[in-house]
Each structure stands twice: as C-alpha cells, then as structure tokens.
Design a protein around this motif. Structure first.
Motif, short mmCIF file in Angstrom:
data_model
loop_
_atom_site.label_atom_id
_atom_site.label_comp_id
_atom_site.label_asym_id
_atom_site.label_seq_id
_atom_site.Cartn_x
_atom_site.Cartn_y
_atom_site.Cartn_z
N ILE A 35 0.84 -1.20 0.00
CA ILE A 35 0.00 0.00 0.00
C ILE A 35 0.87 1.26 0.00
CG2 ILE A 35 -1.85 1.24 1.22
CD1 ILE A 35 -2.80 -1.52 0.42
N GLY A 38 -3.67 5.67 1.92
CA GLY A 38 -5.11 5.51 2.05
C GLY A 38 -5.82 6.78 1.62
N HIS A 42 -10.77 4.04 0.75
CA HIS A 42 -9.99 3.36 -0.29
C HIS A 42 -8.52 3.25 0.10
CE1 HIS A 42 -13.02 4.81 -3.62
NE2 HIS A 42 -13.60 4.25 -2.59
N VAL A 43 -7.83 2.32 -0.54
CA VAL A 43 -6.36 2.31 -0.49
C VAL A 43 -5.83 2.34 -1.92
CG1 VAL A 43 -5.90 1.23 1.75
CG2 VAL A 43 -6.39 -0.23 -0.24
N ASP A 53 -11.57 -0.38 0.29
CA ASP A 53 -10.91 -1.14 1.36
C ASP A 53 -11.91 -1.52 2.45
OD1 ASP A 53 -9.33 -2.12 3.38
OD2 ASP A 53 -8.39 -0.19 3.87
N HIS A 65 -9.48 5.92 6.21
CA HIS A 65 -8.14 6.50 6.13
C HIS A 65 -8.15 8.02 6.26
CE1 HIS A 65 -6.65 2.53 5.24
NE2 HIS A 65 -7.64 2.39 4.37
#
Ligand code: PLP
Length: 445
Positions: A35, A38, A42-43, A53, A65
C-alpha cells in the motif's frame, strides 16, 4: 491490473523478512499488494491501483483512512509535545474515564499495546485472582498470538496449535465448541474447581463471524458464578464497534468480569486494554500482585487518538452510518448469493460482514436465511452452515483465497484473504462504495 512494483517490493521484502511480511495474515496469494496510501474508504497500492478497502487495518479504522479533524489535531499536538515520557499523562486518565463511563462492566482499566498483550495479561490476572490455572476457550476462536490460547482439540485431547509452544503450557487450556451449552456444563462439571476463567469473544468475529445462540453467554455467566471463575469477554474486535459505545456486552446484556479491548480504542495506533471490576483489575501491580508493565503502555499519542476517536463517535452519527452500510452490504450480498451461488452465506452484524462458504448448496435455494441458520436447528440449511472454527476451516477451500479474493481484488475491492477474518465498514465509506462492491460481487461470484 498491473502489480509490477508490488511484486518487486515483495521480492525485496522476502530477502529481509520472513514470508515478506510482519503479520502472517498479510501474505496474500500469489503476493501481497503493497500500500502506498489511504484515501477515505480506499487504499492505493504501490502501482497506483485503487481499491475499496473493507479490511480497514483488520478493524481499528472506524473512520477509514481520513481521521476526523479533532482526532488528527489530538495526534499532532501529542507528537509535537514529544511522543512519550515513561511517566503518566492526563490523557490516559481521560481515556480510561471515557471507557468506564460507557461500558458498565468497566470500573478500572489498564492500557497496553496490542490485543495480544491484553489477552495475555487478562489470563494472568484471572489466574492470579483465582489461584487457579485452567482457561476455557472456544474451539477455533482467536485471542492473539499467545501461548495460552493457541491451543486446539477438545477438553480431553488437546495441544498447541503451532510449533514453539510446550505441550505443558497447552495442558492448562480447555477448548470447547462455541454455542454448545452442554459442552460448557460438562467442562465445568469435570474441571470447575480448577478453572480460572472462560475467555470468549461475545461474537466470534475472528472465526468467520459466529453469533451466540440465545442464552449461551448467560449459561457461561452462570457457570462462572457457580464455580468462582471469571468470565472474560474478548472485545478486541467488537469493542466500540458492535453495540456502539456500550460494546457487544451491552447488545447481549451480559456483564463480564473482565473485558479485553484493542483496535478501535487506539484510533489507528497500537493498543490493547484490560478493563473490569475494580477489585479484579487492581490485582495488577503496583496495586496488586499480578505483574504487568510496558514501556509504551498508555502511549500519549495512542491515548489522544483513541480518546478523540471515541468522543467523535459519541457526538456524531458514526455508528448509524457504519451500521447502515453494513446492513446494505449484507442484504445486497445475500441477494446475490441466493440468486447465483446458494452455497455461500453472508454473516455479520452492525459494521461487520463476511461471505462464508458452506459445504453444500441447499436443495431449496429459498431456504437460505443469510447465516441465521447457524442458530436455528429447524432451518433447512442448519447442517450445511459452518458453526465452529473446524466447520469454517472445512468449508474454506482454495476458492476463497486463490479465486474469490483475487477476483474481487482484480475488480478493485480489497477483502480479507481468508475465511476467518471479517470485513468492516467505516465512516469514510459511501453508498457508492457499497454499489461498486456489490457489482464486483455479482461478477466474481
Ligand atoms: N483478540 C481478538 C478477538 C482478535 O481478533 C485479535 C486480533 O485480531 C486479538 C485478540 C489480538 O490483537 P492484536 O493483533 O492487536 O495483538
């Protein structure tokens, strides 16, 4: 999707880290995606691919995030003031007061650094408090990477579930099947005078989400009371998620003697805690005689993040939002399964969801009741539905990790990669994320 950079990072990681990861569950097939950052719900991975996510750091990220402004400000101010001191700070008291105010079973609390450390300390505390050695756990349940609970088998025949734990350690742990009141009564009939505690998640969230049958926790409560044993609820996952600020114990109306916390109460930073009746928790040194200590325990940044996280949840529609999205996902996935793949079952509650594989497709597809059949022996799918850890394992074929997880990932949806871990909605997720995920389910299933 291009995963070239992730592949390269994985190769590099393999040369310096066992399995290329720092926690075994992250080693997805054929390699984990790394990753980069974030963004809300979402990532974005190292190759620039974006995913919805639902893993949410395996549970701590109630806000996804994007930390709400007050949480971010609390963290920043504690970083600016020097990260930690090795001496007490006021923010630890404020966090403890918040938890004690909202969780009726908690009068006193000790903060530690992980869920594992919390359950290790809770088991030691129960042994110190009762002067007994034996711990009852649920078959297939998970309470962290610790010696007393990485045990499998039955009360009569059990041993360590991993290499590295002496057989003698496992002797003191009695695994019983969850949701089987008779098995609980039998283990107490046989070992009652030696049982220090029953350690159980109020909902087995780390076993593919198995809810308790009506009256199960009451039976455990009565057995503990009758035999002078402690009832420990492991709310590392469910704490401040299921049942809102009162935690899962308030949802079920059962009062444990001790509760272990983790994940959400650290606001995204490493945390664990052991809370409960003051006369029990004060068994910890220096108030009592059960040794407990930690360089990073009650870390000011974690305490500030955790306290601000819970306060924000108390003042905003956080649980309403995450629970609504959880319900939409469960209903949507359930419809898709019933239509296209009746051998799958959706389980979960509040902001948790999981699609589990059942062993057989039912003869009558309309018989699916979306996981409720785990609790209803009259349901046509009762026998086919996984009800214990062993069932979940038996039902989990390669289909999940190698096929379904991949198919979802390729459609931009990040799920937990095994049959035990569940998914979480967050305050940052949107209705659009739900729709996009259901579309991916429709195609992948
Ligand atoms: N207890 C439960 C129910 C958990 O799900 C976990 C981890 O997922 C733990 C304890 C251990 O927590 P940690 O991973 O923070 O050590």
């Amino acid at each position: 999707m291009n995963h070239e950079r992730s592949r390269g990072l994985y190769d590099r990681a393999l040369s310096v880290m066992p399995g290329g990861v720092n926690s075994s569950v992250r080693a997805n097939m054929p390699h984990p995606f790394f990753i980069e950052r974030g963004d809300g719900g979402h990532v974005i991975d190292a190759d620039g691919n974006r995913y919805v996510d639902w893993v949410m750091g395996y549970g701590p990220l109630l806000y996804g995030h994007d930390l709400p402004d007050p949480v971010e400000a609390a963290v920043q101010s504690h970083v600016a003031e020097g990260p930690m001191y090795g001496a007490p700070t006021e923010v630890e008291i404020e966090h403890a007061e918040f938890v004690a105010r909202h969780v009726p079973s908690v009068e006193s609390i000790r903060f530690v650094n992980s869920g594992t450390e919390a359950t290790v300390s809770a088991v030691r505390l129960a042994r110190g408090h009762t002067g007994r050695d034996k711990i009852v756990v649920m078959q297939g349940g998970y309470h962290g990477a610790q010696e007393s609970t990485l045990v499998e088998g039955s009360p009569e025949d059990h041993g360590p579930s991993t290499k590295g734990i002496p057989e003698e350690f496992a002797e003191h742990t009695l695994p019983i099947p969850f949701n089987d009141p008779q098995a609980a009564k039998e283990v107490f009939a046989e070992h009652g005078d030696d049982i220090a505690a029953v350690l159980v998640e109020p909902i087995l969230a780390n076993m593919g989400i198995v809810a308790p049958i009506d009256g199960y926790h009451e039976t455990l409560r009565d057995l503990c009371d009758d035999h002078g044993s402690l009832l420990i609820f492991d709310e590392v996952i469910t704490g401040f998620r299921v049942g809102g600020l009162g935690c899962a114990q308030s949802k079920f109306g059962v009062t444990p003697d001790v509760t272990t916390f983790g994940k959400i109460i650290g606001g995204g930073f490493p945390v664990g805690a052991i809370g409960g009746k003051a006369d029990i928790i004060e068994g910890f040194t220096p108030a009592g005689e059960v040794f407990q200590s930690g360089t990073f325990s009650g870390h000011p940044v974690t305490m500030a993040a955790g306290k601000a996280t819970l306060e924000y949840a108390a003042e905003n529609d956080v649980y309403e939002h995450v629970n609504r999205l959880g319900r939409k996902l469960r209903e949507g996935i359930s419809e898709i399964c019933a239509e296209r793949a009746p051998e799958y079952t959706v389980v979960g509650t509040d902001s948790m969801f999981k699609t589990v594989f059942t062993r057989d497709a039912p003869d009558d597809p309309d018989a699916c009741c979306a996981g409720g059949c785990r609790q209803d022996p009259d349901c046509a799918r009762y026998d086919a539905c996984p009800k214990t850890g062993a069932d979940v394992a038996a039902a989990a074929t390669d289909r999940w990790e190698r096929v379904f997880w991949q198919e979802m990932k390729d459609r931009g949806v990040f799920l937990t990669a095994n049959q035990y871990e569940c998914q979480f909605t967050s305050y940052a997720h949107t209705e659009e994320d739900v729709e996009r995920t259901l579309e991916a389910y429709r195609e992948a299933i």
